[in-house]
Enzyme design. Sequence first.
Site, PDB file in Angstrom:
ATOM      1  N   TYR A 198       0.835  -1.199   0.000  1.00  0.00           N
ATOM      2  CA  TYR A 198       0.000   0.000   0.000  1.00  0.00           C
ATOM      3  C   TYR A 198       0.871   1.251   0.000  1.00  0.00           C
ATOM      4  O   TYR A 198       2.040   1.228   0.393  1.00  0.00           O
ATOM      5  CB  TYR A 198      -0.945   0.014   1.204  1.00  0.00           C
ATOM      6  CG  TYR A 198      -0.269   0.173   2.554  1.00  0.00           C
ATOM      7  CD1 TYR A 198      -0.077   1.434   3.111  1.00  0.00           C
ATOM      8  CD2 TYR A 198       0.160  -0.939   3.275  1.00  0.00           C
ATOM      9  CE1 TYR A 198       0.527   1.581   4.357  1.00  0.00           C
ATOM     10  CE2 TYR A 198       0.760  -0.806   4.513  1.00  0.00           C
ATOM     11  CZ  TYR A 198       0.938   0.455   5.054  1.00  0.00           C
ATOM     12  OH  TYR A 198       1.542   0.602   6.278  1.00  0.00           O
ATOM     13  N   CYS A 199       0.269   2.351  -0.468  1.00  0.00           N
ATOM     14  CA  CYS A 199       0.908   3.663  -0.432  1.00  0.00           C
ATOM     15  C   CYS A 199      -0.211   4.690  -0.312  1.00  0.00           C
ATOM     16  O   CYS A 199      -1.357   4.339  -0.028  1.00  0.00           O
ATOM     17  CB  CYS A 199       1.786   3.904  -1.654  1.00  0.00           C
ATOM     18  SG  CYS A 199       0.946   3.724  -3.241  1.00  0.00           S
ATOM     19  N   THR A 200       0.081   5.958  -0.515  1.00  0.00           N
ATOM     20  CA  THR A 200      -0.913   7.004  -0.255  1.00  0.00           C
ATOM     21  C   THR A 200      -2.125   6.908  -1.170  1.00  0.00           C
ATOM     22  O   THR A 200      -3.268   6.824  -0.723  1.00  0.00           O
ATOM     23  CB  THR A 200      -0.276   8.398  -0.393  1.00  0.00           C
ATOM     24  OG1 THR A 200       0.885   8.468   0.432  1.00  0.00           O
ATOM     25  CG2 THR A 200      -1.258   9.484   0.012  1.00  0.00           C
TER      26      THR A 200
END
Length: 342
Positions: A198-200
């Site tokens: 996951y990331c922003t």
Amino acid sequence: MKRLFNRVNNRELKKRLEESNEPRTTLSFYQYHQLKDPHTFRDELYLLLSECGVLGRIYVANEGINGQISVPTQNFEPFKTALYSIPWLNGIRLNIAVEKDGKSFFKLAIKVREKIVADGLDDATFDVTKRGKHLRAPEVNALLDKPETIVVDMRNHYESEVGYFEGAIRPDVETFREALPLVEDLLKEDKDKNIVMYCTGGIRCEKASAYYLHKGFSNVFMIDGGIIEYAHQCEEQGLPNKFIGKNFVFDERLGERISEDVVAHCHQCGQPCDTHRNCANDVCHVLFIQCEDCAAKYHACCSQECADFSQLPVEEQEKLKGTVEFNGTRFGKGRYRALRRT
């Protein structure tokens, strides 16, 4: 001829934003696409978005576009129509910010870059279109409930310091470029396990998942739309939100709260705190976490040295520039730990 760049002083622009009562909507978007002439596209896009009152930061490259912006709420539909009038952007997801404060950007800056995300990869060596499987919030929660699932935070250390999925691997890196080989090495014995990244907003995981599939990982997943979209889906569907703390954002807000948990600490006194700020001494400007008590004590600066310097007359500050060294000179982004001993 219409202007293609902002020509107003940044300080004046910030003042205008702070004093404005105009409701604004903050959002982000990205799209991988082969652009033959990013410079011409950049100028056309600047004119198009300026008409809608858009503020923000957009990167354009041969490989596509990556934008974080705000738009007057009353202009949201005209903006959406304008953006979708570009064939290869028609229908792309717009990641609306979790927090509703639209005071996120004070000017429009569209820059042509080599890549829309600096990753250090040679895209010609692997198929960047063969990406991991996107997961919606219910699927994310189901996989996270399985003890054998490996969760990887593909963001930088100062982002994950204030918020993360519990149990996630959080690389101690300052750039996405550094994270890619580090995570590959950490998981070299787990190539057949379920790996959820996951990331922003999802853009870093798009590239990372393709890279890891190329490197022999077989079960690579990514959270669709990143933390922002996951939080929205959990709220809309009444699902447990497994992200704790704050989501770091790259605009004037420096963060939006996802849960009430405070998982970080003030870099100066060590008390629970997750408020990022840039040192008020503009010659330093280091990114750090500071509580309200320390902000008052140090005049929103990262050290007594910076606090003293920031109180000097502007003329004296100008004379001393280049002759003194501050934390922003010595430390990388978010690395500063002033008085903290833990």
